[in-house]
Design a protein around this motif. Structure first.
Motif, PDB file in Angstrom:
ATOM      1  N   TYR A   1       0.690  -1.312  -0.036  1.00  0.00           N
ATOM      2  CA  TYR A   1      -0.137  -0.334  -0.206  1.00  0.00           C
ATOM      3  C   TYR A   1       1.068   1.664  -0.484  1.00  0.00           C
ATOM      4  O   TYR A   1       1.075   1.629  -1.268  1.00  0.00           O
ATOM      5  N   LEU A   2       2.399   1.037   0.939  1.00  0.00           N
ATOM      6  CA  LEU A   2       2.796   2.312   1.131  1.00  0.00           C
ATOM      7  C   LEU A   2       3.757   2.618  -0.850  1.00  0.00           C
ATOM      8  O   LEU A   2       3.732   3.466  -1.020  1.00  0.00           O
ATOM      9  N   ASP A   3       3.830   1.486  -1.420  1.00  0.00           N
ATOM     10  CA  ASP A   3       4.229   2.100  -2.140  1.00  0.00           C
ATOM     11  C   ASP A   3       3.846   1.776  -3.598  1.00  0.00           C
ATOM     12  O   ASP A   3       3.920   3.048  -4.377  1.00  0.00           O
ATOM     13  N   CYS A   4       2.724   1.599  -3.249  1.00  0.00           N
ATOM     14  CA  CYS A   4       1.187   2.316  -4.497  1.00  0.00           C
ATOM     15  C   CYS A   4       1.013   3.671  -4.248  1.00  0.00           C
ATOM     16  O   CYS A   4       0.677   4.585  -4.759  1.00  0.00           O
TER      17      CYS A   4
ATOM     18  N   PHE B   1       5.971   8.662   1.736  1.00  0.00           N
ATOM     19  CA  PHE B   1       5.921   7.981   3.289  1.00  0.00           C
ATOM     20  C   PHE B   1       6.569   6.744   3.123  1.00  0.00           C
ATOM     21  O   PHE B   1       6.638   6.251   2.673  1.00  0.00           O
ATOM     22  N   THR B   2       7.086   6.536   4.643  1.00  0.00           N
ATOM     23  CA  THR B   2       7.970   6.630   5.416  1.00  0.00           C
ATOM     24  C   THR B   2       8.108   5.596   6.780  1.00  0.00           C
ATOM     25  O   THR B   2       7.747   6.714   7.079  1.00  0.00           O
ATOM     26  N   ALA B   3       7.520   4.753   6.330  1.00  0.00           N
ATOM     27  CA  ALA B   3       7.634   3.798   7.412  1.00  0.00           C
ATOM     28  C   ALA B   3       8.766   3.498   8.519  1.00  0.00           C
ATOM     29  O   ALA B   3       9.171   3.118   8.108  1.00  0.00           O
ATOM     30  N   GLU B   4       8.421   3.880  10.204  1.00  0.00           N
ATOM     31  CA  GLU B   4       9.736   4.166  10.752  1.00  0.00           C
ATOM     32  C   GLU B   4       9.620   3.419  11.925  1.00  0.00           C
ATOM     33  O   GLU B   4      10.439   2.914  11.805  1.00  0.00           O
ATOM     34  N   LEU B   5       8.149   3.027  13.006  1.00  0.00           N
ATOM     35  CA  LEU B   5       8.246   1.951  12.944  1.00  0.00           C
ATOM     36  C   LEU B   5       6.264   1.201  12.427  1.00  0.00           C
ATOM     37  O   LEU B   5       5.378   2.239  11.652  1.00  0.00           O
ATOM     38  N   LEU B   6       6.077  -0.006  13.092  1.00  0.00           N
ATOM     39  CA  LEU B   6       5.557  -0.425  12.238  1.00  0.00           C
ATOM     40  C   LEU B   6       4.849  -1.506  12.642  1.00  0.00           C
ATOM     41  O   LEU B   6       6.164  -2.928  13.133  1.00  0.00           O
ATOM     42  N   LEU B   7       3.663  -2.051  13.176  1.00  0.00           N
ATOM     43  CA  LEU B   7       3.075  -3.452  14.167  1.00  0.00           C
ATOM     44  C   LEU B   7       1.614  -3.285  14.011  1.00  0.00           C
ATOM     45  O   LEU B   7       1.260  -2.606  13.096  1.00  0.00           O
ATOM     46  N   ALA B   8       1.733  -4.471  13.869  1.00  0.00           N
ATOM     47  CA  ALA B   8      -0.031  -5.287  13.793  1.00  0.00           C
ATOM     48  C   ALA B   8      -0.133  -6.494  14.295  1.00  0.00           C
ATOM     49  O   ALA B   8       0.789  -6.927  15.170  1.00  0.00           O
ATOM     50  N   ASP B   9      -1.367  -6.517  14.621  1.00  0.00           N
ATOM     51  CA  ASP B   9      -1.446  -7.207  15.782  1.00  0.00           C
ATOM     52  C   ASP B   9      -3.329  -7.400  15.445  1.00  0.00           C
ATOM     53  O   ASP B   9      -4.094  -6.195  15.532  1.00  0.00           O
ATOM     54  N   ARG B  10      -3.957  -8.268  15.227  1.00  0.00           N
ATOM     55  CA  ARG B  10      -5.167  -8.531  15.095  1.00  0.00           C
ATOM     56  C   ARG B  10      -6.132  -8.289  13.854  1.00  0.00           C
ATOM     57  O   ARG B  10      -7.124  -7.398  14.429  1.00  0.00           O
ATOM     58  N   GLY B  11      -5.824  -7.916  12.766  1.00  0.00           N
ATOM     59  CA  GLY B  11      -6.379  -6.798  12.168  1.00  0.00           C
ATOM     60  C   GLY B  11      -5.828  -5.482  12.621  1.00  0.00           C
ATOM     61  O   GLY B  11      -6.786  -4.956  11.453  1.00  0.00           O
ATOM     62  N   VAL B  12      -5.052  -5.381  12.619  1.00  0.00           N
ATOM     63  CA  VAL B  12      -4.898  -4.021  13.349  1.00  0.00           C
ATOM     64  C   VAL B  12      -3.316  -4.185  12.710  1.00  0.00           C
ATOM     65  O   VAL B  12      -2.654  -4.204  13.072  1.00  0.00           O
ATOM     66  N   VAL B  13      -3.034  -2.955  11.873  1.00  0.00           N
ATOM     67  CA  VAL B  13      -1.078  -2.388  11.806  1.00  0.00           C
ATOM     68  C   VAL B  13      -1.825  -0.721  12.182  1.00  0.00           C
ATOM     69  O   VAL B  13      -2.197   0.641  11.946  1.00  0.00           O
ATOM     70  N   GLY B  14      -0.591  -0.427  13.435  1.00  0.00           N
ATOM     71  CA  GLY B  14      -0.348   0.840  13.828  1.00  0.00           C
ATOM     72  C   GLY B  14       1.144   1.251  12.821  1.00  0.00           C
ATOM     73  O   GLY B  14       2.427   0.403  13.058  1.00  0.00           O
TER      74      GLY B  14
ATOM     75  N   LEU C   1       4.220   7.013  11.229  1.00  0.00           N
ATOM     76  CA  LEU C   1       5.230   7.871   9.258  1.00  0.00           C
ATOM     77  C   LEU C   1       6.167   8.973   9.659  1.00  0.00           C
ATOM     78  O   LEU C   1       5.283   9.572  10.628  1.00  0.00           O
ATOM     79  N   PHE C   2       7.315   8.960   8.612  1.00  0.00           N
ATOM     80  CA  PHE C   2       8.399  10.095   9.281  1.00  0.00           C
ATOM     81  C   PHE C   2       7.621  10.681   7.748  1.00  0.00           C
ATOM     82  O   PHE C   2       8.284  10.266   6.904  1.00  0.00           O
ATOM     83  N   PHE C   3       8.082  12.218   7.385  1.00  0.00           N
ATOM     84  CA  PHE C   3       8.159  12.881   6.167  1.00  0.00           C
ATOM     85  C   PHE C   3       8.871  14.245   6.400  1.00  0.00           C
ATOM     86  O   PHE C   3       9.229  14.310   7.393  1.00  0.00           O
ATOM     87  N   HIS C   4      10.171  14.450   5.289  1.00  0.00           N
ATOM     88  CA  HIS C   4      10.778  15.770   4.996  1.00  0.00           C
ATOM     89  C   HIS C   4      10.513  15.380   3.198  1.00  0.00           C
ATOM     90  O   HIS C   4      10.503  15.306   2.501  1.00  0.00           O
ATOM     91  N   CYS C   5      10.008  16.439   3.338  1.00  0.00           N
ATOM     92  CA  CYS C   5       8.594  17.058   2.005  1.00  0.00           C
ATOM     93  C   CYS C   5       9.052  18.363   2.201  1.00  0.00           C
ATOM     94  O   CYS C   5       8.831  19.484   2.974  1.00  0.00           O
ATOM     95  N   THR C   6       8.826  19.579   1.074  1.00  0.00           N
ATOM     96  CA  THR C   6       9.120  20.888   0.625  1.00  0.00           C
ATOM     97  C   THR C   6       7.156  21.126   0.167  1.00  0.00           C
ATOM     98  O   THR C   6       7.108  21.054  -1.328  1.00  0.00           O
ATOM     99  N   PRO C   7       6.441  21.636   0.859  1.00  0.00           N
ATOM    100  CA  PRO C   7       5.136  22.348   0.557  1.00  0.00           C
ATOM    101  C   PRO C   7       5.239  22.962  -0.687  1.00  0.00           C
ATOM    102  O   PRO C   7       6.211  23.987  -0.576  1.00  0.00           O
ATOM    103  N   ARG C   8       4.681  22.995  -1.654  1.00  0.00           N
ATOM    104  CA  ARG C   8       4.822  23.814  -2.419  1.00  0.00           C
ATOM    105  C   ARG C   8       3.057  24.509  -2.952  1.00  0.00           C
ATOM    106  O   ARG C   8       3.399  26.006  -3.473  1.00  0.00           O
ATOM    107  N   HIS C   9       2.008  24.031  -2.437  1.00  0.00           N
ATOM    108  CA  HIS C   9       0.399  24.790  -1.894  1.00  0.00           C
ATOM    109  C   HIS C   9       0.100  24.543  -0.532  1.00  0.00           C
ATOM    110  O   HIS C   9       0.963  23.693  -0.094  1.00  0.00           O
ATOM    111  N   GLU C  10      -0.472  25.347  -0.302  1.00  0.00           N
ATOM    112  CA  GLU C  10      -1.325  25.502   1.027  1.00  0.00           C
ATOM    113  C   GLU C  10      -1.867  23.325   1.389  1.00  0.00           C
ATOM    114  O   GLU C  10      -1.681  22.408   0.679  1.00  0.00           O
TER     115      GLU C  10
END
Length: 124
Positions: A8-11, A56-69, A72-81
């Motif tokens: 999904y993150l790759d997508c 979308f870069t996953a720094e910490l990623l955990l999964a348990d019983r149908g839930v993913v936590g 995400l960390f972002f380093h980026c340059t906003p161009r619009h609001e």
């Protein structure tokens, strides 16, 4: 689930919006609001329009019983609001803490919290 989430993150990072339905349910709920796949896609497209280099870069990623936590960390340059902030031309770094409830191998519900204060401090 973690493998599905990584695909999904790759997508997202590849901007393959037409493939989003492989990972997100048609009636997805985001922060308590049923926005559906169309609304979810629109939100992501808006974010990546505002910040073309958003990755979308996953720094910490955990999964348990149908839930993913994930932290995400972002380093980026906003161009619009973005999130109510006007861009300054400079880069920002911030985290998003997000939980996903899966149903039938797709994201059915999302709870997201973005560190807006970190963004505000960097855009001053």
């Amino acid at each position: 689930m973690i493998d599905v989430y990584r695909r999904y993150l790759d997508c997202l990072n590849d901007r393959r919006w037409d493939d989003l339905g492989r990972f997100v349910a048609d009636d997805v709920v985001y922060n308590g609001e049923r926005i559906g796949l169309k609304g979810y896609r629109s939100m992501l497209e808006s974010d990546t329009h505002a910040i073309p280099d958003l990755r979308f870069t996953a720094e910490l990623l955990l999964a348990d019983r149908g839930v993913v936590g994930c932290r995400l960390f972002f380093h980026c340059t906003p161009r619009h609001e973005f999130l109510g902030f006007e861009p300054t031309g400079g880069q920002v770094s911030f985290a998003e803490h997000v939980f996903y409830r899966f149903g039938d191998q797709k994201i059915a519900e999302v709870w997201s919290l973005i560190d807006k204060e970190a963004i505000r401090e960097q855009l001053r």
